[in-house]
Enzyme design. Structure first.
Site, PDB file in Angstrom:
ATOM      1  N   ASP A 160       0.820  -1.211   0.000  1.00 52.65           N
ATOM      2  CA  ASP A 160       0.000   0.000   0.000  1.00 52.65           C
ATOM      3  C   ASP A 160       0.855   1.261   0.000  1.00 52.65           C
ATOM      4  O   ASP A 160       0.321   2.373  -0.136  1.00 52.65           O
ATOM      5  CB  ASP A 160      -0.964   0.011   1.194  1.00 52.65           C
ATOM      6  CG  ASP A 160      -0.252  -0.172   2.525  1.00 52.65           C
ATOM      7  OD1 ASP A 160       0.328  -1.253   2.721  1.00 52.65           O
ATOM      8  OD2 ASP A 160      -0.270   0.750   3.351  1.00 52.65           O
ATOM      9  N   ASN A 161       2.177   1.108   0.114  1.00 52.70           N
ATOM     10  CA  ASN A 161       3.091   2.252   0.070  1.00 52.70           C
ATOM     11  C   ASN A 161       3.916   2.275  -1.206  1.00 52.70           C
ATOM     12  O   ASN A 161       4.964   2.918  -1.256  1.00 52.70           O
ATOM     13  CB  ASN A 161       4.030   2.232   1.283  1.00 52.70           C
ATOM     14  CG  ASN A 161       3.304   2.511   2.580  1.00 52.70           C
ATOM     15  OD1 ASN A 161       2.213   3.078   2.573  1.00 52.70           O
ATOM     16  ND2 ASN A 161       3.877   2.098   3.687  1.00 52.70           N
TER      17      ASN A 161
END
Length: 488
Positions: free
Chosen positions: A254-255
């Site tokens: 998610d990063n």
């Protein structure tokens, strides 16, 4: 709203809000008590088509605090998923809202996001808030990355909220206004795939192509082309991180941005002493995201993207898997190419020779053995100075320098050209951890001058000005390892 507040120059067109509504929840920010502007990035504001003087007005400070919605904005929290330290979770913006997409005078489309703006449906038990220290930290590091020439989200402003938030202690609440090419992540595609809604996944993929890789829209296999484009952008990005000693600290899926920008500056830092096992994050107890692991983690994350895209790669699942695996093989090749290119430049080498990788790895091995500072070793090579620490006196380092000089002499470019290549590839300074901490500590006490001077020095890292020398100084020796924290 006053005339000055209206004149800020906000120009929103919100394409993400036109995706299927499974990808977001529209909502307003949670109002804060007494917003106060702490820092404003005036050059960035100008490039966005915004008027810095107007942004300082009370009405626009309210905008950047979430207390007021500017005309054309459609605040929403984005949904996404992610592998966090290898474990899959359904996630989303737990403390951020996308105001919308600013259309710049140059026609660029850039996300304007408020980070720390309060609870959302994706907050997962958190408070939706952020503290001043971590928001200023993201401001410093992201702007330093931009100055280093590395793709990154950027920081427009930080405001305090007039409220305290609870972490290990009571901290000053703050909100960061973040600017990004987009906030589409590998985890956004994982979320779409987990929904089991093929049309939503297809809509997301088409949107990503249109926004970031329009040249791939006409490819015979557009979704395979999307995967290949993201692989290429990530290979180049991570190679750039490695060349300046940057450690992201929390490379969860998610990063990882689809656009190829560095995103989510939590427990990140720059390496001092060269060691591939370097970890700064307090939550990375197993070293999953250590400096030397970043390329392999990048490949792992991209494999998760490929898995998510499989339903779009064709009805023949076996053939789709073969195509995805073939594309993923390109990552290692492209990363290796970009890393070698960057490291050659740091040594003033213009062209490839077969022994270059060995030459580079031998230097890095010597730096690790003698615990030499990464940035300052390359500066010493650039300007003909003594290497830092014990490295200078090591006989094997003297022999390595002879090999390096012989390698330089074999190229047709002059010594002056090689020096210029090194000057433009080896920054005079990085955001040293002890200096970042000093700036944050002073800011939390109300003194922004330390941060201001640091930002000024970091703004042109390849200038090699005399006044930057103080910021190349190493920290005092300590028996305690430096640790960074995610701030949530």
């Amino acid at each position: 709203m006053t005339t000055q507040e209206l004149a800020a120059g906000w120009s929103f067109d919100n394409s993400y809000a036109r995706l299927p509504d499974v990808f977001f929840k529209k909502q307003l920010a949670v109002p804060v008590r007494a917003p106060q502007l702490i820092i404003l990035n005036e050059p960035l504001a100008s490039s966005l088509g915004l008027n810095a003087q107007s942004l300082r007005s009370a009405g626009n400070v309210d905008v950047m605090a979430g207390n007021r919605v500017p005309e054309g904005a459609e605040p929403l929290a984005q949904a996404y998923a992610g592998h966090q330290f290898g474990h899959f979770n359904m996630l989303g913006d737990g403390r951020a809202l996308l105001l919308g997409e600013q259309i710049t005078p140059q026609g660029e489309r850039l996300d304007i996001q408020l980070k720390g703006s309060g609870l959302t449906p994706y907050s997962r038990g958190g408070d939706g808030r952020a503290a001043l220290g971590p928001m200023l930290r993201e401001y410093i590091i992201s702007e330093a990355m931009h100055a280093l020439g590395i793709p990154t989200t950027r920081s427009l402003a930080v405001v305090t909220t007039g409220e305290k938030i609870v972490r290990e202690s009571l901290l000053t609440g703050a909100i960061l206004t973040r600017v990004a090419a987009s906030h589409l992540r590998v985890g956004t595609f994982q979320y779409a795939a987990a929904l089991g809604q093929p049309e939503a996944l297809r809509a997301l993929a088409d949107y990503a192509l249109q926004r970031h890789y329009p040249q791939a829209l006409e490819a015979e296999h557009r979704y395979l082309a999307l995967l290949q484009e993201v692989i290429q952008s990530q290979a180049k990005l991570i190679a750039q991180w490695m060349c300046v000693g940057f450690i992201h600290g929390v490379m969860n899926t998610d990063n990882m941005s689809i656009s190829g920008e560095t995103i989510d500056y939590g427990p990140c830092a720059f390496m001092d002493t060269y060691d591939p096992a370097t970890v700064f994050s307090s939550i990375d107890r197993q070293g999953r995201y250590a400096y030397g692991n970043q390329p392999s983690i990048g490949a792992w994350n991209l494999a998760r993207l490929a898995e998510s895209l499989l339903p779009l790669l064709g009805e023949d699942e076996e053939r789709a898997i073969e195509q995805a695996e073939e594309a993923l093989k390109q990552f290692g090749e492209q990363y290796h190419h970009e890393w070698l290119r960057g490291m050659r430049a740091k040594l003033g080498l213009f062209h490839a020779e077969d022994g270059d990788k060995e030459l580079i790895l031998d230097l890095l091995g010597l730096m690790q053995t003698h615990r030499a500072d990464y940035t300052n070793t390359f500066l010493a090579l650039t300007f003909g100075q003594a290497a830092p620490g014990d490295l200078a006196a090591a006989p094997e380092y003297v022999r390595w320098q002879e090999r390096w000089r012989e390698r330089q002499e074999r190229q047709p470019e002059s010594a002056e050209q090689a020096l210029e290549l090194q000057r433009s590839s080896n920054p005079a300074l990085i955001p040293r951890n002890h200096q970042v901490e000093a700036a944050l500590s002073a800011a939390e006490e109300g003194d922004l001058s330390v941060m201001g001077r640091l930002l000024e020095a970091l703004a042109d890292p390849y200038a090699h000005r005399p006044q930057q020398c103080d910021y190349a100084a190493l920290p005092e020796p300590s028996n305690l390892p430096y640790r960074t924290y995610c701030g949530t």
